[in-house]
Design a protein around this motif. Structure first.
Motif, mmCIF file in Angstrom:
data_model
loop_
_atom_site.group_PDB
_atom_site.id
_atom_site.type_symbol
_atom_site.label_atom_id
_atom_site.label_comp_id
_atom_site.label_asym_id
_atom_site.label_seq_id
_atom_site.Cartn_x
_atom_site.Cartn_y
_atom_site.Cartn_z
ATOM 1 N N THR A 31 0.777 -1.112 -0.030
ATOM 2 C CA THR A 31 -0.005 -0.122 -0.008
ATOM 3 C C THR A 31 0.833 1.230 -0.114
ATOM 4 O O THR A 31 1.920 1.176 0.571
ATOM 5 C CB THR A 31 -0.798 -0.033 1.138
ATOM 6 N N GLY A 69 -2.570 5.100 0.573
ATOM 7 C CA GLY A 69 -4.176 4.583 0.735
ATOM 8 C C GLY A 69 -4.356 3.731 -0.649
ATOM 9 O O GLY A 69 -5.605 3.200 -0.338
ATOM 10 N N VAL A 70 -3.547 3.769 -1.370
ATOM 11 C CA VAL A 70 -4.030 2.894 -2.734
ATOM 12 C C VAL A 70 -3.267 1.511 -2.542
ATOM 13 O O VAL A 70 -2.326 1.367 -1.872
ATOM 14 C CB VAL A 70 -3.258 3.328 -4.058
ATOM 15 N N VAL A 71 -4.095 0.510 -2.871
ATOM 16 C CA VAL A 71 -3.682 -0.886 -2.618
ATOM 17 C C VAL A 71 -3.099 -1.556 -3.969
ATOM 18 O O VAL A 71 -3.787 -1.612 -4.930
ATOM 19 C CB VAL A 71 -4.639 -1.803 -1.945
ATOM 20 N N TYR A 72 -1.717 -2.013 -3.848
ATOM 21 C CA TYR A 72 -1.180 -2.445 -5.002
ATOM 22 C C TYR A 72 -1.302 -3.973 -4.941
ATOM 23 O O TYR A 72 -0.576 -4.471 -4.164
ATOM 24 C CB TYR A 72 0.159 -2.074 -5.446
ATOM 25 N N PRO A 115 -9.021 2.658 -1.597
ATOM 26 C CA PRO A 115 -9.258 2.225 -0.151
ATOM 27 C C PRO A 115 -10.582 1.164 -0.208
ATOM 28 O O PRO A 115 -10.420 0.453 0.822
ATOM 29 C CB PRO A 115 -9.432 3.452 0.647
#
Length: 315
Positions: free
Chosen positions: A58, A61-64, A76
């Motif tokens: 992460t 706040g962005v999940v990769y 999120p």
């Protein structure tokens, strides 16, 4: 006055003790039920990938999410915001040295072996896949001027001339075909520890990419065109007789205080078929692998109690 206050306190304590005999017995049962209400439902955000998921990191706040042949960027709430296709790839579409010899020329799946975040020069992501011969791809996510999706600014990361030469011990070759564990170290530069598994029978194909070091500390060059080592002592390998024949799997890595830890699975002895877990510890701030400690983790169960030694009375 001090005497009177202490007498009042003792008297109050005695009155409370004698006036509440029920308090010294069992507590009354609560009138409210404590049964679990199974009728309550919770809606949690979910994401279903089209391919097996292998890595998750992460940033802001962005999940990769790294999966086979795909890298997803999720909001999120786990809704998809962008997607990058890492495979299947032909031999001339991969990063690193193009394998020579046979292989049929067909497309191969690209397993996501590692994801490494960058938050010093530009906000970015390094994705290292099995089809790219140990070399990573760089995804620029935010260059300070504009924000990009995970599939917009992507390039093979490394010194192209050095990769074409296929130099042994190439620092651009980060991960191995048998699997790797990468642990990013917070510092004023981009550096990370890498443990590459050694599984007998894997990674020895003719024309394959240069074998990465068994354990190494890589850093990003200030020119931002590849990785390098701090010194010749920033990496270590199994001794030559064991390379390709010794089972060593890196299964986990984590930070704790000033230390970096890796968990491995290895044989108990040189020719043993029994395996155990070993924990490896190093100092996160080191630039060379010089304070390396490795010890086995064992769970021992016994019914015998240790006899307590009788202490001699002090004279």
């Amino acid at each position: 006055m001090r005497v009177r206050r202490s007498l009042h306190a003792v008297t109050a304590a005695l009155l409370l003790w004698w006036s509440g005999p029920a308090a010294r017995a069992q507590c009354d049962r609560s009138s409210e039920t404590t049964a679990l209400d199974l009728s309550v439902s919770y809606e949690l955000p979910t994401f279903t990938a089209d391919f097996p998921i292998q890595n998750v990191v992460t940033l802001d706040g962005v999940v990769y999410v790294g999966a086979v042949n795909r890298i997803y960027a999720l909001n999120p709430d786990l809704t998809k915001r962008s997607e990058y296709r890492t495979g299947p790839l032909l031999a001339n579409e991969t990063c690193g040295r193009t394998p020579s010899g046979g292989g049929g020329g067909g497309r191969v799946d690209n397993r996501n072996i590692a994801l490494v975040l960058e938050n010093i020069y530009d906000k970015g992501l390094f994705s290292c896949g099995s089809a790219d011969n140990g070399v990573c791809r760089r995804h620029v996510l935010d260059d300070g001027v504009s924000t990009s999706a995970v599939d917009e600014q992507v390039s093979c990361f490394g010194d192209e001339a050095r990769r074409r030469r296929g130099e042994p011990g190439d620092p651009d070759v980060v991960v191995g075909p048998s699997g790797s564990r990468v642990l990013n170290v917070e510092s004023n530069l981009i550096k990370f520890f890498v443990g590459n598994s050694e599984i007998p029978g894997e990674g020895g194909r003719p024309g394959a990419a240069p074998r990465p070091h068994t354990f190494a500390l890589h850093r990003m060059k200030s020119s931002q065109n590849g990785f390098t080592f701090f010194s010749p002592r920033s990496h270590m390998d199994l001794i030559p007789p064991l390379r390709g024949s010794y089972y060593l799997r890196y299964v986990h890595s984590f930070h704790s205080g000033p230390f970096t830890y890796f968990l491995t699975v290895q044989p108990v002895g040189g020719a043993s078929r029994a395996y155990h877990t070993r924990i490896v510890r190093m100092c996160s701030g080191d630039l060379e692998i010089r304070r390396y400690v490795e010890m086995p983790l064992e769970c021992i169960s016994t019914n015998k109690r240790r006899r307590r030694r009788r202490r001699r009375p002090k004279t």
